[in-house]
Design a protein around this motif. Structure first.
Motif, mmCIF file in Angstrom:
data_model
loop_
_atom_site.group_PDB
_atom_site.id
_atom_site.type_symbol
_atom_site.label_atom_id
_atom_site.label_comp_id
_atom_site.label_asym_id
_atom_site.label_seq_id
_atom_site.Cartn_x
_atom_site.Cartn_y
_atom_site.Cartn_z
ATOM 1 N N ALA A 182 9.960 32.525 7.753
ATOM 2 C CA ALA A 182 9.760 33.622 6.805
ATOM 3 C C ALA A 182 9.076 34.810 7.474
ATOM 4 C CB ALA A 182 8.946 33.132 5.610
ATOM 5 N N TRP A 183 8.037 34.550 8.256
ATOM 6 C CA TRP A 183 7.306 35.641 8.922
ATOM 7 C C TRP A 183 8.217 36.375 9.897
ATOM 8 C CZ3 TRP A 183 2.471 37.861 8.671
ATOM 9 C CH2 TRP A 183 2.168 38.749 9.716
ATOM 10 N N GLN A 184 8.914 35.621 10.728
ATOM 11 C CA GLN A 184 9.770 36.255 11.736
ATOM 12 C C GLN A 184 10.909 37.031 11.086
ATOM 13 O OE1 GLN A 184 10.771 33.168 14.638
ATOM 14 N NE2 GLN A 184 8.617 32.572 14.743
ATOM 15 N N ALA A 185 11.457 36.509 9.998
ATOM 16 C CA ALA A 185 12.529 37.206 9.291
ATOM 17 C C ALA A 185 12.045 38.533 8.725
ATOM 18 C CB ALA A 185 13.079 36.327 8.171
ATOM 19 N N LEU A 186 10.906 38.507 8.054
ATOM 20 C CA LEU A 186 10.407 39.705 7.386
ATOM 21 C C LEU A 186 9.854 40.733 8.354
ATOM 22 C CD1 LEU A 186 8.514 38.066 4.390
ATOM 23 C CD2 LEU A 186 10.710 39.252 4.284
ATOM 24 N N HIS A 187 9.031 40.265 9.296
ATOM 25 C CA HIS A 187 8.252 41.200 10.110
ATOM 26 C C HIS A 187 8.856 41.498 11.478
ATOM 27 C CE1 HIS A 187 5.028 41.509 7.214
ATOM 28 N NE2 HIS A 187 5.021 40.194 7.096
ATOM 29 N N GLU A 188 9.449 40.512 12.126
ATOM 30 C CA GLU A 188 9.985 40.748 13.460
ATOM 31 C C GLU A 188 11.421 41.280 13.410
ATOM 32 O OE1 GLU A 188 9.480 37.298 15.894
ATOM 33 O OE2 GLU A 188 7.318 37.176 15.500
ATOM 34 N N HIS A 189 12.213 40.775 12.469
ATOM 35 C CA HIS A 189 13.609 41.181 12.385
ATOM 36 C C HIS A 189 13.854 42.182 11.254
ATOM 37 C CE1 HIS A 189 14.737 38.165 15.365
ATOM 38 N NE2 HIS A 189 13.868 37.377 14.761
ATOM 39 N N GLY A 190 13.132 42.059 10.154
ATOM 40 C CA GLY A 190 13.288 42.990 9.036
ATOM 41 C C GLY A 190 12.352 44.176 9.082
ATOM 42 N N VAL A 191 11.297 44.086 9.909
ATOM 43 C CA VAL A 191 10.304 45.159 10.084
ATOM 44 C C VAL A 191 9.852 45.689 8.714
ATOM 45 C CG1 VAL A 191 9.687 47.171 11.469
ATOM 46 C CG2 VAL A 191 11.628 45.777 12.158
ATOM 47 N N LEU A 192 9.482 44.783 7.844
ATOM 48 C CA LEU A 192 9.084 45.132 6.479
ATOM 49 C C LEU A 192 7.775 45.915 6.471
ATOM 50 C CD1 LEU A 192 9.791 44.700 3.446
ATOM 51 C CD2 LEU A 192 8.313 42.683 3.528
ATOM 52 N N GLN A 193 7.741 46.979 5.661
ATOM 53 C CA GLN A 193 6.557 47.828 5.556
ATOM 54 C C GLN A 193 6.060 47.868 4.118
ATOM 55 O OE1 GLN A 193 5.294 49.346 8.382
ATOM 56 N NE2 GLN A 193 6.928 48.244 9.480
ATOM 57 N N ALA A 194 4.790 48.168 3.964
ATOM 58 C CA ALA A 194 4.213 48.335 2.631
ATOM 59 C C ALA A 194 4.966 49.411 1.870
ATOM 60 C CB ALA A 194 2.735 48.702 2.742
ATOM 61 N N GLY A 195 5.219 49.151 0.592
ATOM 62 C CA GLY A 195 5.925 50.101 -0.252
ATOM 63 C C GLY A 195 7.427 49.927 -0.247
ATOM 64 N N GLN A 196 7.967 49.121 0.653
ATOM 65 C CA GLN A 196 9.404 48.869 0.674
ATOM 66 C C GLN A 196 9.764 47.776 -0.325
ATOM 67 O OE1 GLN A 196 10.361 48.067 4.837
ATOM 68 N NE2 GLN A 196 10.885 50.231 5.134
ATOM 69 N N SER A 197 11.073 47.566 -0.515
ATOM 70 C CA SER A 197 11.553 46.541 -1.436
ATOM 71 C C SER A 197 12.399 45.531 -0.675
ATOM 72 C CB SER A 197 12.389 47.175 -2.556
ATOM 73 O OG SER A 197 13.451 47.944 -2.012
ATOM 74 N N VAL A 198 12.301 44.254 -1.089
ATOM 75 C CA VAL A 198 13.038 43.180 -0.425
ATOM 76 C C VAL A 198 13.654 42.262 -1.471
ATOM 77 C CG1 VAL A 198 10.887 41.843 -0.158
ATOM 78 C CG2 VAL A 198 12.901 41.247 1.202
ATOM 79 N N LEU A 199 14.913 41.913 -1.257
ATOM 80 C CA LEU A 199 15.616 40.939 -2.090
ATOM 81 C C LEU A 199 15.700 39.646 -1.302
ATOM 82 C CD1 LEU A 199 17.432 40.105 -4.523
ATOM 83 C CD2 LEU A 199 19.372 41.046 -3.231
ATOM 84 N N ILE A 200 15.187 38.556 -1.869
ATOM 85 C CA ILE A 200 15.143 37.266 -1.190
ATOM 86 C C ILE A 200 16.050 36.292 -1.922
ATOM 87 C CG2 ILE A 200 13.687 35.335 -0.472
ATOM 88 C CD1 ILE A 200 11.332 37.345 -0.373
ATOM 89 N N HIS A 201 17.137 35.889 -1.280
ATOM 90 C CA HIS A 201 18.049 34.902 -1.858
ATOM 91 C C HIS A 201 17.546 33.487 -1.544
ATOM 92 C CE1 HIS A 201 20.980 37.804 -3.108
ATOM 93 N NE2 HIS A 201 21.207 38.246 -1.882
#
Length: 308
Positions: free
Chosen positions: A130-149
């Motif tokens: 989960a961490w690697q998907a969101l932060h290393e590959h998805g580069v998720l930032q505060a204020g963004q939106s994410v859809l998790i299937h």
């Protein structure tokens, strides 16, 4: 020691419990007395033979990638751990469904005292993924939106919480019975995939985390904003579809990482992350544990109590 063995690819019903000699740790390895392991989809995919082309393994082998237990011996180059240390880790692609296992020291993190061995065993692969998907590959930032299937599963549960901690708006999909559970993890919205079309409910998200694949992945391109990212753990995104959507697609295999796991364990110990244990099976019933996971409706993680 006792170990579950795969002597031929196929049904998990064919797994056998045998007595074996204890393994001996190499210079950079430790030997752990395994207290608990957990089931991940990769386990039954390997057992079935579906991964032979990508992960060729000599038969027989012991399945299981997640383990928690106590160090009982260390290799001569290991200085970070000592006998008596309680540890957990994504130990490799096989080996966890046994009473003892040899593991590279760099793959392990110390188990927080506040976590049971069952909780610790349920944590590594799912939380790291989960961490690697969101932060290393998805580069998720505060204020963004994410859809998790697949938000109620092991990786999905961790991803909902990690995305919330990152300050993102989180939308999860799953079956109706998991609505309250997923929202309790911090999802801002939930979509019952059986009753609702997520592509009609969602638009302009920054990131899609695809834990399902197939048609779900293909239909997810339409909900991304230009410049968005689709990250999948199960199937390589189509480059042409990504181009048409003005987005990017990423597929990855989870990296074992002891230091990162230690940080995630600290989040669990503080209460910022939690792991839900769906069910617990004995070591002799490991085949039933894999069969239960194969059903596709596990909430959180299935655990194998190796000491039982």
């Amino acid at each position: 020691m006792k170990a579950i063995r795969v002597t031929a690819y196929g049904s998990p019903d064919r797994l056998t419990l045998v007595e074996m000699d204890d393994p001996v740790p190499g210079d950079n390895e430790v030997l752990i007395e395994v207290a608990a392991a957990s089931v991940n989809p990769i386990d039954w995919k390997i057992v079935s033979g579906a991964m032979q082309a990508f992960i060729p393994l000599p038969l027989p082998f012991t399945p299981g990638v997640d383990a928690a237990g106590t160090v009982i011996a260390v290799g001569r180059n290991v200085t970070t751990l000592k006998p008596g240390d309680e540890v957990m880790g994504f130990i490799g692609i096989v080996g966890a469904f046994a009473t003892r296992a040899v593991v590279e020291a760099a793959r392990l993190a110390r188990k927080p005292a506040s976590l049971t061995f069952a909780q610790a065993a349920a944590l590594p692969a799912a939380s790291l993924t989960a961490w690697q998907a969101l932060h290393e590959h998805g580069v998720l930032q505060a204020g963004q939106s994410v859809l998790i299937h697949g938000a109620a599963g092991g990786v999905g549960s961790a991803a909902v919480q990690l995305a919330r901690l990152a300050g993102a708006r989180v939308i999860g999909t799953g079956s109706a019975g998991n609505r309250d559970y997923v929202q309790s993890l911090g999802a801002d919205a939930f979509i019952d995939y059986r009753a609702e079309d997520f592509a009609r409910r969602v638009a302009g998200v920054d990131l899609v985390l695809d834990l399902i694949g197939g048609e779900t992945q293909q239909r997810s391109w339409s909900v991304l904003k230009p410049g968005g990212t689709l990250v999948s753990t199960v199937a390589r995104p189509d480059a042409a579809r990504a181009h048409d959507a003005q987005a990017s697609g990423r597929h990855f295999a989870t990296r074992s990482d002891g230091p990162l796991l230690g940080k995630l364990a600290a989040l669990h110990a503080s209460g910022d992350l939690r792991t839900h244990i769906d069910s617990v099976f004995s070591l002799s019933a490991a085949g039933q544990a894999l069969r239960h996971s194969m059903g596709g409706h596990v909430r959180g993680k299935v655990v194998v109590d190796v000491a039982r």
